[in-house]
Design a protein around this motif. Sequence first.
Motif, PDB file in Angstrom:
ATOM      1  N   ASP A 164       0.791  -1.231   0.000  1.00  0.00           N
ATOM      2  CA  ASP A 164       0.000   0.000   0.000  1.00  0.00           C
ATOM      3  C   ASP A 164       0.824   1.282   0.000  1.00  0.00           C
ATOM      4  N   ILE A 165       2.030   1.201  -0.562  1.00  0.00           N
ATOM      5  CA  ILE A 165       2.834   2.418  -0.680  1.00  0.00           C
ATOM      6  C   ILE A 165       2.807   2.843  -2.144  1.00  0.00           C
ATOM      7  N   LYS A 166       2.161   3.977  -2.405  1.00  0.00           N
ATOM      8  CA  LYS A 166       2.070   4.451  -3.788  1.00  0.00           C
ATOM      9  C   LYS A 166       3.087   5.563  -4.013  1.00  0.00           C
ATOM     10  N   ILE A 167       3.933   5.381  -5.018  1.00  0.00           N
ATOM     11  CA  ILE A 167       4.900   6.433  -5.354  1.00  0.00           C
ATOM     12  C   ILE A 167       4.588   7.007  -6.725  1.00  0.00           C
ATOM     13  N   ILE A 168       4.476   6.110  -7.720  1.00  0.00           N
ATOM     14  CA  ILE A 168       4.126   6.563  -9.064  1.00  0.00           C
ATOM     15  C   ILE A 168       2.614   6.762  -9.137  1.00  0.00           C
ATOM     16  N   PHE A 169       2.184   7.784  -9.887  1.00  0.00           N
ATOM     17  CA  PHE A 169       0.790   8.224  -9.957  1.00  0.00           C
ATOM     18  C   PHE A 169       0.307   8.671  -8.581  1.00  0.00           C
ATOM     19  N   ALA A 170       1.246   9.174  -7.764  1.00  0.00           N
ATOM     20  CA  ALA A 170       0.886   9.671  -6.437  1.00  0.00           C
ATOM     21  C   ALA A 170       1.834  10.820  -6.086  1.00  0.00           C
ATOM     22  N   SER A 172       4.571  15.423 -15.231  1.00  0.00           N
ATOM     23  CA  SER A 172       3.520  14.879 -16.079  1.00  0.00           C
ATOM     24  C   SER A 172       3.672  13.363 -16.247  1.00  0.00           C
ATOM     25  N   VAL A 173       4.920  12.892 -16.366  1.00  0.00           N
ATOM     26  CA  VAL A 173       5.162  11.462 -16.570  1.00  0.00           C
ATOM     27  C   VAL A 173       4.790  10.635 -15.331  1.00  0.00           C
ATOM     28  N   VAL A 174       5.081  11.168 -14.127  1.00  0.00           N
ATOM     29  CA  VAL A 174       4.850  10.361 -12.920  1.00  0.00           C
ATOM     30  C   VAL A 174       3.486  10.609 -12.278  1.00  0.00           C
ATOM     31  N   SER A 175       2.737  11.622 -12.768  1.00  0.00           N
ATOM     32  CA  SER A 175       1.557  12.031 -11.996  1.00  0.00           C
ATOM     33  C   SER A 175       0.305  11.188 -12.251  1.00  0.00           C
ATOM     34  N   GLY A 176       0.082  10.817 -13.510  1.00  0.00           N
ATOM     35  CA  GLY A 176      -1.162  10.105 -13.805  1.00  0.00           C
ATOM     36  C   GLY A 176      -2.354  11.028 -13.989  1.00  0.00           C
ATOM     37  N   HIS A 177      -2.159  12.337 -13.785  1.00  0.00           N
ATOM     38  CA  HIS A 177      -3.195  13.353 -14.056  1.00  0.00           C
ATOM     39  C   HIS A 177      -4.543  13.055 -13.412  1.00  0.00           C
ATOM     40  N   ILE A 178      -4.546  12.714 -12.156  1.00  0.00           N
ATOM     41  CA  ILE A 178      -5.826  12.473 -11.482  1.00  0.00           C
ATOM     42  C   ILE A 178      -6.329  13.804 -10.931  1.00  0.00           C
ATOM     43  N   ARG A 179      -7.453  14.278 -11.470  1.00  0.00           N
ATOM     44  CA  ARG A 179      -8.008  15.564 -11.029  1.00  0.00           C
ATOM     45  C   ARG A 179      -8.249  15.569  -9.532  1.00  0.00           C
ATOM     46  N   GLY A 180      -7.845  16.629  -8.879  1.00  0.00           N
ATOM     47  CA  GLY A 180      -8.101  16.740  -7.450  1.00  0.00           C
ATOM     48  C   GLY A 180      -7.123  15.947  -6.603  1.00  0.00           C
ATOM     49  N   GLU A 181      -6.291  15.068  -7.246  1.00  0.00           N
ATOM     50  CA  GLU A 181      -5.343  14.293  -6.451  1.00  0.00           C
ATOM     51  C   GLU A 181      -3.896  14.507  -6.866  1.00  0.00           C
ATOM     52  N   THR A 182      -3.596  14.267  -8.154  1.00  0.00           N
ATOM     53  CA  THR A 182      -2.194  14.367  -8.571  1.00  0.00           C
ATOM     54  C   THR A 182      -1.997  15.397  -9.683  1.00  0.00           C
ATOM     55  N   ASN A 183      -2.907  16.351  -9.810  1.00  0.00           N
ATOM     56  CA  ASN A 183      -2.712  17.421 -10.783  1.00  0.00           C
ATOM     57  C   ASN A 183      -2.072  18.632 -10.103  1.00  0.00           C
ATOM     58  N   PRO A 203       0.638  23.323 -13.277  1.00  0.00           N
ATOM     59  CA  PRO A 203       0.926  23.186 -14.711  1.00  0.00           C
ATOM     60  C   PRO A 203       0.145  22.032 -15.350  1.00  0.00           C
ATOM     61  N   LEU A 204      -0.037  20.938 -14.617  1.00  0.00           N
ATOM     62  CA  LEU A 204      -0.776  19.797 -15.183  1.00  0.00           C
ATOM     63  C   LEU A 204      -2.253  20.118 -15.320  1.00  0.00           C
ATOM     64  N   TYR A 205      -2.799  20.863 -14.356  1.00  0.00           N
ATOM     65  CA  TYR A 205      -4.210  21.220 -14.439  1.00  0.00           C
ATOM     66  C   TYR A 205      -4.442  22.206 -15.584  1.00  0.00           C
ATOM     67  N   ILE A 206      -3.443  23.075 -15.823  1.00  0.00           N
ATOM     68  CA  ILE A 206      -3.535  23.981 -16.978  1.00  0.00           C
ATOM     69  C   ILE A 206      -3.654  23.160 -18.258  1.00  0.00           C
ATOM     70  N   GLU A 207      -2.860  22.099 -18.356  1.00  0.00           N
ATOM     71  CA  GLU A 207      -2.931  21.239 -19.546  1.00  0.00           C
ATOM     72  C   GLU A 207      -4.307  20.584 -19.661  1.00  0.00           C
ATOM     73  N   THR A 208      -4.801  20.066 -18.528  1.00  0.00           N
ATOM     74  CA  THR A 208      -6.113  19.417 -18.541  1.00  0.00           C
ATOM     75  C   THR A 208      -7.190  20.384 -19.044  1.00  0.00           C
ATOM     76  N   LEU A 209      -7.174  21.616 -18.499  1.00  0.00           N
ATOM     77  CA  LEU A 209      -8.187  22.606 -18.887  1.00  0.00           C
ATOM     78  C   LEU A 209      -8.039  22.977 -20.357  1.00  0.00           C
ATOM     79  N   HIS A 210      -6.792  23.190 -20.792  1.00  0.00           N
ATOM     80  CA  HIS A 210      -6.530  23.589 -22.166  1.00  0.00           C
ATOM     81  C   HIS A 210      -7.016  22.514 -23.128  1.00  0.00           C
ATOM     82  N   ALA A 211      -6.752  21.245 -22.775  1.00  0.00           N
ATOM     83  CA  ALA A 211      -7.181  20.138 -23.637  1.00  0.00           C
ATOM     84  C   ALA A 211      -8.706  20.050 -23.687  1.00  0.00           C
ATOM     85  N   GLY A 212      -9.376  20.522 -22.619  1.00  0.00           N
ATOM     86  CA  GLY A 212     -10.835  20.497 -22.587  1.00  0.00           C
ATOM     87  C   GLY A 212     -11.448  21.788 -23.111  1.00  0.00           C
TER      88      GLY A 212
END
Lengths: 280, 272
Positions: A134-140, A217-228, A231-240
């Motif tokens: 239960d130790i999360k490093i990547i996507f966390a 960006s590579v390690v985050s997994g782009h989970i809204r509200g958790e790992t954004n 700069p990553l949230y800017i990308e998410t919004l821009h893509a939407g």
Amino acid sequence: MKNISINWKDRIIPVIFIIITLLFLTLFLVLPLAAIFVEAFRKGVEGYCASFRDPYAWSSIRLTLVTAAIAVPINVVFGVVAAWCIAKFEFRGKNILITLIDLPFAVSPVIAGLIFVLAFGRQTTFGGWLIDHDIKIIFAVPGIVLATIFVTFPFVARELIPLMQEQGILEEEAAVSLGANGWDVFWKITLPNIKWGLLYGIILCNARAMGEFGAVSVVSGHIRGETNTMPLYIETLHAGYESVAAFSIATLLAALALVTLIAKTIVEWKVKRERMVDNS
Amino acid sequence: MKKHSVLPGFGLTFGITLAYLSLIVLLPLSLIVLNTASMSFADFLKAIGSKQVIASYKLTFGASLLAATINGIFGFIVAWTLIRYKFPGKRIIDAIVDMPFAMPTAVSGIALTAICAKNGWVGSLLVPFGIKIAYTQLGVLVALIFIGLPFVVRTLQPTLEDLDKEVEEAAASLGATKFQTFWYVIVPSVLPALMTGFTLAFARALGEYGSVVFISGNLPMKTEITPLLIVMKLEQYDYAGATAIAMVMLIASFVLMFFINLSQWYARRFSN
């Protein structure tokens, strides 16, 4: 007659150079900067404020602040320690050590993220073991912090090494021969001498820590509200196609960049002035 | 190993530096080499030699080289203007040169895309001429020029400042024309710094990701840069493929780093 023509030529070259400089910098630097603020306010102040009523925006701001609050102090301590070792002592292999410290600057940010995926990703034995426990490093968050530490690693050391080398070790040696211990020497002599350079190193390190995109960006997994992060949230919004919201958050990071530039100008001015006082 | 010094703390600081460096930088980076070594050579060649990857090398290396060249020319003009001439607003202009360093790449990316798009400030002016910047290879070039500019200017500035005006005056008083003075006196003395700045800008452009991926539009085989392919392979869980391409980029960065150190060593020797 000849004299006049020389004068005319002498004047025309500077004018052409100044015009090219202004045009080039306006096109490549001033216009993008202005565009950030114009796009953010495209739907007026109301549209701008609405961007910040989004809870995901706030969680991205919080994550960015937390990441910087961990990565920056660690790298500041390391930077000071490394600079002390490199600037105050002569030893073999010093140039290799300096080159190795600079490595993160030479590596693509994407590779900076990849190496932590290779180290802790679930496809590896170690990564699998971590997930079983239960130790999360990547996507966390830990992965984001690690990648940020990697890319901001050289900033402080890099600012301090030339500064401390230039100042030499005479003052410190005198203090030690008068009986001061290592800590006293550092706090009372070295630190006051390097304070402006250190401050600037911290500011640069922080700007990069808050603004890093590729590695995170590579390690985050782009989970809204958790790992954004921001700069990553800017990308998410821009893509939407949520352009106003993306640029609204970008204004915060752009303001941080402007503060960084102003701080640099002030610190350079201070260092120059102290040098002039020292010389007179 | 170390010369004698009365200052304390060598062992402690050297130990911490080496341990931290190994843990955060060297060990993780070595994983790329290790993972590549565990691939079969045929798999490695297949991963780094597919059509899509080759197209990305061409774009990344080509655009980076062109961007560094353009920055070499305009960076010289900017550095020269900032050192030699006086004009109002010079201090602000000098400070703003560092903006690509300070601005997060994602922010630069969306800002450049906004002004270069069809309805943007610059993009709309070019529509009548049939020139498109955003979502084309030209867009990649624009982003790489933006990101590389400070490297050339900041490397050249100290060298230009040290340049002795008296030498130029001597050349002129001996009858050299302006062009001769420029070509035979100024160019040789700034060339090492210009080369260093050029290589730094080139190296940065090769690895750049954030500012490019927004404006490039990431069209398959057309505007995909190599770092983007690493990200795409990772998203498809093709770790071996991503690592192999990363290995190629890592070698390119190390070769460039070697050249940067060489040109700096040459510059020091030259100035002595």
